[in-house]
Design an enzyme around this catalytic site. Structure first.
Site, mmCIF file in Angstrom:
data_model
loop_
_atom_site.group_PDB
_atom_site.id
_atom_site.type_symbol
_atom_site.label_atom_id
_atom_site.label_comp_id
_atom_site.label_asym_id
_atom_site.label_seq_id
_atom_site.Cartn_x
_atom_site.Cartn_y
_atom_site.Cartn_z
ATOM 1 N N HIS A 75 -14.425 27.680 4.446
ATOM 2 C CA HIS A 75 -15.627 27.037 3.913
ATOM 3 C C HIS A 75 -15.615 25.561 4.263
ATOM 4 C CE1 HIS A 75 -12.554 26.298 0.854
ATOM 5 N NE2 HIS A 75 -13.239 25.230 0.504
ATOM 6 N N HIS A 117 -12.118 25.046 6.363
ATOM 7 C CA HIS A 117 -10.733 25.193 5.908
ATOM 8 C C HIS A 117 -10.643 26.311 4.879
ATOM 9 C CE1 HIS A 117 -12.553 22.794 2.717
ATOM 10 N NE2 HIS A 117 -11.551 23.141 1.929
ATOM 11 N N ARG A 176 -13.541 21.788 -9.893
ATOM 12 C CA ARG A 176 -12.931 22.886 -9.136
ATOM 13 C C ARG A 176 -11.604 23.317 -9.759
ATOM 14 N NH1 ARG A 176 -10.531 22.571 -3.040
ATOM 15 N NH2 ARG A 176 -8.573 22.584 -4.165
ATOM 16 N N ASP A 216 -8.458 26.846 1.241
ATOM 17 C CA ASP A 216 -7.832 25.860 0.357
ATOM 18 C C ASP A 216 -6.306 25.862 0.404
ATOM 19 O OD1 ASP A 216 -10.121 24.559 -0.522
ATOM 20 O OD2 ASP A 216 -10.532 26.083 -2.029
#
Ligand code: SIN
Length: 278
Positions: free
Chosen positions: A254, A109, A269, A111
């Protein structure tokens, strides 16, 4: 110490040394990191360059050098004092409550492509990592675009994909969080606003190709998913504690990989807001 940038794979990723992430980057160092980011799409800062651990304040300050730090809609997994940090973790507190979002992104995907203005960049910092597994695999969708045949490039021109979440890609969204989302359309090939290079823009949140019959739409998305996942476009990051990896969501997909759940994988994150893909 001057910044050095060593490529890690053929089409994507470089390791940056000589940048002290525990302090504010000088203008010169920031420019060198920014240039490397545009060239390599994924940058790895190995743990030794920020020992002791990168604090939430420094992590957010680094993020803000690149733009506006976003606040993820999964507020149940925010860092208690820093909502800009989304915690990804399989850990539990003493009462058994999850410390973070478990199993984030186990599929290819880019983000939050299910939003109108998906994140431009992501910064993932490792606090605790398992001795084996739990790697993150990145693929350059820019190199994947470049490698398409002229016929495929022509076929994709002007096509748009419908992006959205479902209960497979978003198991931890509450009903309320789910209801707040809509479907959005993005071009299947986007042009990077800084490098002007084209990249395929798909991933697991791309559900269909707008305006095409289901069979044809599925065929295109499956072809692109297989094509982008070819080994020659990839870099696989095996984490060490205190590594920080940043990536460019405009030209990278990723996914996280599995590991033995008896070990803790605990990550912080942050993301930088992006523009509308064109
Ligand atoms: C993500 O998809 O942003 C997280 C990837 C990871 O945990 O390796």
């Amino acid at each position: 110490m001057p910044i050095s940038v060593e490529p890690l794979a053929k089409s994507i990723a470089a390791e940056v040394s000589g940048a002290d992430l525990g302090a504010a980057l000088s203008e010169g160092d920031f420019n060198a990191v920014h240039d490397a980011f545009l060239e390599h799409s994924v940058l790895v800062f190995r743990g030794r360059s920020q020992t002791p651990a990168l604090t939430p304040d420094r992590h957010i300050a680094l993020t803000r050098r690149f733009g506006e730090a976003e606040i993820h809609m999964l507020d149940q997994f925010h860092h208690a004092d820093h909502p800009e940090i989304l915690i990804l973790s399989n850990g539990k507190d003493s009462g058994g409550k999850p410390l973070g979002l478990e199993d984030a992104g186990r599929y290819w995907h880019t983000d939050v492509s299910y939003t109108h203005r998906p994140s431009m960049a992501s910064f993932l910092y490792a606090h605790d990592v398992p001795p084996e597994g739990g790697d993150t695999v990145f693929a350059s969708t820019r190199a994947a675009y470049d490698a398409l045949s002229a016929d495929w490039k022509a076929r994709l021109q002007g096509l748009r994909a419908v992006h959205g979440l479902n209960r497979i890609t978003a198991p931890k969204f509450t009903d309320e969080q789910f209801a707040a989302l809509d479907y959005v359309e993005h071009p299947l090939v986007r042009t990077h606003p800084e490098t002007r290079r084209k990249a395929i823009y798909t991933g697991a949140f791309a559900l269909s190709v707008a305006g095409l019959p289901e069979n044809e739409s599925r065929g295109i998305l499956e072809f692109l998913a297989d094509h982008c996942a070819k080994p020659e476009f990839q870099y696989r990051h095996a984490w060490r504690a205190h590594d920080l990896v940043m990536w460019d969501n405009r030209c990278v997909v990723h996914h996280a990989t599995g590991f033995d759940r008896k070990h803790l994988r605990h990550m912080h994150r942050t993301t930088v807001a992006g523009g509308v893909p064109v």
